[in-house]
Design an enzyme around this catalytic site. Structure first.
Site, PDB file in Angstrom:
ATOM      1  CE  LYS A  35      -0.347  -0.284   5.041  1.00  0.00           C
ATOM      2  NZ  LYS A  35      -1.197  -0.767   6.159  1.00  0.00           N
ATOM      3  NE  ARG A 131      -6.440   0.540  11.620  1.00  0.00           N
ATOM      4  CZ  ARG A 131      -5.236   0.391  11.085  1.00  0.00           C
ATOM      5  NH1 ARG A 131      -4.363   1.392  11.101  1.00  0.00           N
ATOM      6  NH2 ARG A 131      -4.876  -0.763  10.549  1.00  0.00           N
ATOM      7  CE1 TYR A 255      14.192  30.854   4.670  1.00  0.00           C
ATOM      8  CE2 TYR A 255      14.277  28.478   4.254  1.00  0.00           C
ATOM      9  CZ  TYR A 255      14.051  29.775   3.809  1.00  0.00           C
ATOM     10  OH  TYR A 255      13.673  29.984   2.513  1.00  0.00           O
ATOM     11  CG  MET A 303      10.339  23.154  -0.368  1.00  0.00           C
ATOM     12  SD  MET A 303       9.235  24.186  -1.330  1.00  0.00           S
ATOM     13  CE  MET A 303       8.159  24.834  -0.066  1.00  0.00           C
TER      14      MET A 303
END
Ligand SMILES: *Cc1c(COP(=O)(O)O)cnc(C)c1O
Length: 358
Positions: A35, A131, A255, A303
């Site tokens: 998956k 679940r 940053y 990024m």
């Protein structure tokens, strides 16, 4: 040519890990769980490479299963989350998909479906994860309804474990006891084991194991575990150094200027960032391999880039190869530094990162 960032996928490592699962559970069949695009490894490529030795694949939903069929995968494909709407049943029957069933409405839809071939069903018991699945009190009746329907072929009794990665917790054996009580008197195969149970809970191997994460060579455990230690990493995420700066003590990197050099520091800029799926949670100190040598991330991951400490490394320069995780650096260790699990790192690798298959 171009940006060197890529994920190298060794499909033979995935087969090797699958064979380890089979060796650990010699009496069980093994659904290969692929998956979420085979946990970021590329579901069609992985399935085609493994198909000759895998009796069935596991995906979450029909969209993923149809993508495999479109890619030429022929083996049965189990929908682990089942179907959502009645119209899916026509495709399920047509394409030889197997489906989980976890609530009564799905049984009604299947009974009514205008299908020509009966469908294999994995009947899900909620053994404590809460679940998906039936309670024990409704389980036998659900099974008997399936048995009575011409639209149903074989039924497997399945459940899913919440805590199998925590070897000292009582939950797993409690879930198993609940399962055995609910399944008592029903003659059908059992399927309980995910990767951690395949590796460490032999009593739960039963008839069908469902390994996912371990196929890709990551351990589901926080601690070392003898069987998990035999896994081979299938994905190596790599990039290269594209700039170098020699900074003085007191100068900052990246940053927010959050990393301030405490001594003269050689800083390499690497062409990978959170836009590629390299986690922004990989803070200063997260290990990386540069030109075969272990060093660390410094400052914030941005990024498209991040910074690594090149101080004292030998023979590094522009173009030096950087491994973010893979053969030389376990994704488990990186995940630990990021405060996450290897599942999220694998599935987070974005489509900007080309996959190269070897
Ligand atoms: C994802 C999944 C698995 C595989 O789990 P891993 O921990 O990756 O081995 C098995 N069964 C079900 C129902 C799943 O959803």
């Amino acid at each position: 040519m171009g940006r060197a960032t890529r994920a190298i996928i060794d499909v033979s490592a995935i087969s090797q890990n699958y064979r380890l699962a089979k060796k650990l559970a010699p009496h069980a069949n093994a659904v290969a769980v692929i998956k979420a695009d085979a946990y970021g490894h590329g579901a069609v490529r992985v399935a085609l490479a493994m198909e000759h030795e895998v009796p069935a694949f596991g995906v979450a939903c029909i969209e993923e299963a149809l993508e495999l069929r479109a890619g030429g995968v022929k083996k049965p494909i189990l929908l682990l989350e089942g179907f959502f709407t009645a119209d899916e049943l026509l495709l399920i029957a047509e394409h030889n998909f197997w489906t989980a069933i976890h609530r009564l409405e799905q049984i009604a839809m299947l009974e009514e479906a205008p299908i020509a071939t009966p469908v294999n069903v994995w009947l899900k018991l909620d053994s404590g994860m809460h679940r998906l699945g039936f309670d024990a009190k409704d389980y036998r009746q659900a099974y008997e309804r399936l048995q009575a329907s011409d639209n149903v072929a074989d039924v497997v009794l399945m459940s899913h474990l919440a805590c199998a990665d925590e070897l000292d917790k009582p939950h797993t054996m409690q879930q198993a006891a609940y399962f055995d009580q609910a399944a008592d008197g029903i003659t059908a195969p059992h399927s309980i084991a995910n990767s951690p149970a395949t590796l460490a809970w032999p009593a739960l191997h039963r008839d069908w194991i469902r390994p996912g994460l371990m196929l890709y060579g990551a351990s589901p455990f926080e601690e070392a575990q003898a069987n998990a230690d035999q896994l081979v990493a299938a994905m190596t995420l790599e990039s290269e150094v594209i700039a170098i700066h020699d900074l003085q003590a007191g100068e900052a990197v990246g940053y927010a200027a959050s990393y301030v050099c405490d001594k003269p520091t050689r800083v390499g800029t690497v062409a990978i960032g959170y836009g590629d799926g390299y986690s922004r949670s990989a803070g200063t100190g997260t290990p990386v391999i540069v030109n075969g040598q272990r060093t660390r991330i410094i400052g914030r991951v941005s990024m498209d880039m991040c910074a690594v400490d090149l101080t004292g490394l030998s023979e590094v320069g522009i173009g030096s190869k950087v491994e973010l995780w893979g053969r030389q650096l376990s994704i488990n260790e990186v995940a630990r530094h990021c405060g996450t699990i290897p599942y999220t790192l694998f599935t987070g690798v974005t489509k900007r990162v080309p996959r190269h298959y070897i």
